[in-house]
Design an enzyme around this catalytic site. Structure first.
Site, mmCIF file in Angstrom:
data_model
loop_
_atom_site.group_PDB
_atom_site.id
_atom_site.type_symbol
_atom_site.label_atom_id
_atom_site.label_comp_id
_atom_site.label_asym_id
_atom_site.label_seq_id
_atom_site.Cartn_x
_atom_site.Cartn_y
_atom_site.Cartn_z
ATOM 1 N N SER A 284 -8.107 14.771 0.285
ATOM 2 C CA SER A 284 -8.226 15.290 1.648
ATOM 3 C C SER A 284 -9.490 16.129 1.737
ATOM 4 O O SER A 284 -9.870 16.798 0.786
ATOM 5 C CB SER A 284 -7.003 16.149 1.967
ATOM 6 O OG SER A 284 -7.319 17.090 2.973
ATOM 7 N N LYS A 290 -4.422 17.667 -2.194
ATOM 8 C CA LYS A 290 -3.869 16.378 -1.798
ATOM 9 C C LYS A 290 -4.333 15.204 -2.650
ATOM 10 O O LYS A 290 -5.483 15.124 -3.054
ATOM 11 C CB LYS A 290 -4.248 16.054 -0.336
ATOM 12 C CG LYS A 290 -3.553 16.872 0.709
ATOM 13 C CD LYS A 290 -2.044 16.690 0.749
ATOM 14 C CE LYS A 290 -1.587 15.329 1.206
ATOM 15 N NZ LYS A 290 -1.777 15.105 2.638
ATOM 16 N N GLU A 297 -1.097 2.614 1.711
ATOM 17 C CA GLU A 297 -0.847 2.715 3.165
ATOM 18 C C GLU A 297 -1.599 1.624 3.921
ATOM 19 O O GLU A 297 -1.077 1.015 4.851
ATOM 20 C CB GLU A 297 -1.284 4.090 3.676
ATOM 21 C CG GLU A 297 -0.449 5.235 3.161
ATOM 22 C CD GLU A 297 -1.076 6.581 3.520
ATOM 23 O OE1 GLU A 297 -1.927 7.069 2.757
ATOM 24 O OE2 GLU A 297 -0.733 7.121 4.572
#
Ligand code: ARG
Length: 498
Positions: A284, A290, A297
């Site tokens: 991130s 993160k 995804e």
């Protein structure tokens, strides 16, 4: 090139005006067609060889035509085949290339007994068949990766889920191999699509066939097809093979999206069952801690993209009158995109499977905590106390409710023994331990196709054989196409040597 008061197009004889820029911009298909350049040249060679063999053009004409087609292939391979937008499509570009080298007459003769209508669908089938084989090989590689990661994990216990809730213990090998099993059906569908794609429409001409004594079977053979699409009107006007290939890709992507979803879910802090390799995740820009499963995804998301392409094709085809309609030109961009995106998704997931780390400690912890062996305890009572399954279900259900109320689990063997005793069931601590241990429970599953290690060993062996068979099918189909290519090249060489 423009003649006074006339269109400069090769089809311009009956036209009194040049095509408007907007019309050309709107209708040219060079970008999508450029993928089929090699196929278009090969198709032209086969067509010319057939015309000469059937006495429709002379050997000298053949030689002149093939000389230019050979040059076109060399230019294509060197990345310098000119593809001019104003010539609308790949077929016109190749024909004009021949005209420019050997004179307009030769270009004109090459186009005897064929039409762009049968050319385009021939090129498309030739290109698609190879891409379907690419995809079958990619799926086989993914299956292989899954099988390799499964092997050795036949006794690695993890929670099996239904409704995304803990259900029963399964092994990691059982979980992974379920995808190999799914993908075997995808391979079958891709192979079916390949078989219906690999039929030759060339020689159907515009729609009605031709009065020339052509040999369509000969052309089909030279181009590595398994036969012809016999009916000329159907051959030029139908694209159900495109819809079928896309449908097969959609179902494949649906299966892949499930695997992607489990990578996303199982890699969360809450599940913690596995860790995606750093090389296949991203961070991130604001939250330093993160690690996001972006590749998984996006694999999940790509399914939607491919479904959209199928809907595009089905809508394109709906209610089209028979024969070629220009609408059909619009089949290629969605087809190419669906093929590209599907193949990339398979390869991304293969990399993920190869490198994923299983948190076996966390798996064991979770599977022991949440009553995953309750079914096995009920089974034990059925098998050893002669009670009907429903009665045992009731007893164990009551036991689970009681343990939950007390904040305990099936691991608390003494408490389990006491509660069962109240239900009139006397079990030794050893018996409880043996029945409620997830690992022991796993090993006891013996039915065909179950998660038990013996069953999984058999599953892995049969899935490996099925996987190898599909791969063999794809590879031998590819070899047959390559041999046809070599045969055409040999005939071209012989014709040029005469
Ligand atoms: N570019 C066309 C296609 O992709 C080729 C066939 C065009 N035929 C015609 N009569 N305009 O479908």
């Amino acid at each position: 090139m423009a003649k006074q008061g006339k269109s400069s197009k090769l089809w311009g004889g009956r036209f009194s005006a040049e095509m408007a820029d907007i019309a050309l911009d709107f209708s040219e298909s060079i970008a999508a067609d450029s993928r089929m350049a090699a196929e278009d040249i090969w198709g032209s060679e086969a067509h010319a060889l057939m015309l000469a063999k059937c006495g429709i053009i002379s050997r000298d004409d053949l030689k002149a035509i093939l000389t230019e087609l050979e040059k076109a292939r060399e230019d294509l391979q060197a990345g310098k085949l000119p593809l001019r937008r104003e010539l609308e499509d790949i077929h016109m570009n190749v024909e004009v290339y021949v005209r420019q080298g050997a004179g307009p007459e030769m270009g004109g003769k090459l186009h005897t007994a064929r039409s762009r209508n049968d050319q385009v669908v021939t090129d498309c089938r030739m290109h698609l068949r190879t891409r379907l084989l690419d995809i079958m090989e990619a799926v086989a590689a993914l299956q292989k990766a899954l099988l390799q990661r499964a092997r050795g994990n036949e006794r690695t216990v993890m929670p099996g889920y239904t409704h995304t809730q803990h259900a029963q213990p399964i092994s990691v090998a059982f979980w992974l191999s379920s995808y190999v099993s799914m993908l075997a059906r995808d391979q079958d569908r891709l192979w079916g699509a390949f078989q219906r794609t690999n039929r030759c429409p060339l020689g159907a001409a515009a729609l009605a066939g031709t009065s020339f004594p052509t040999d369509r079977a000969y052309v089909a053979k030279l181009l590595g097809f398994d036969g012809v699409v016999e009916h000329a009107l159907d051959a030029v006007g139908s694209r159900d093979f495109v819809a079928e290939a896309l449908a097969a890709l959609c179902i494949l992507m649906s299966n892949l999206s499930r695997l992607a979803e489990e990578f996303v879910l199982f890699s969360t802090y809450e599940y913690g069952l596995l860790e995606i390799h750093d090389s296949l995740a991203s961070g991130s820009s604001i939250m330093p801690q993160k690690k996001n499963p972006c590749i998984a995804e996006l694999s999940r998301a790509r399914a939607g993209l491919v479904y959209g392409r199928l809907m595009e094709i089905l809508t394109l085809l709906k209610a089209l009158p028979s024969g070629y309609n220009r609408d059909l030109q619009q089949d290629k961009p969605p087809l190419w995109q669906a093929l590209d995106e599907s193949e990339m998704t398979i390869r991304a997931l293969e990399a993920m499977v190869r490198t994923v780390k299983f948190n076996t400690g966390r798996m064991r912890e979770l599977v022991g905590k949440n009553f995953a062996t309750a079914t096995e305890l009920a089974n034990f009572l059925v098998a050893n106390r002669g009670l009907p399954f429903r009665t045992c279900h009731e007893i164990v259900g009551g036991l689970v409710a009681q343990l939950i109320a007390e904040g305990k689990t099936l691991d608390d063997h003494r408490r389990v023994q006491e509660i069962l005793r109240r239900h009139g069931q006397e079990l030794s601590l050893d018996e409880i331990e043996a029945v409620c241990d997830p690992q022991a429970c796993l090993v006891r599953q013996v039915s065909l196709g179950s998660t038990g290690p013996d069953s999984v060993t058999a599953l892995l062996a049969s899935l490996k054989a099925v996987h190898a068979e599909a791969l063999k099918q794809a590879r031998s189909a590819r070899r047959r196409i390559e041999r046809a290519r070599e045969r055409t090249a040999k005939l071209v060489k012989e014709a040029l040597a005469l």
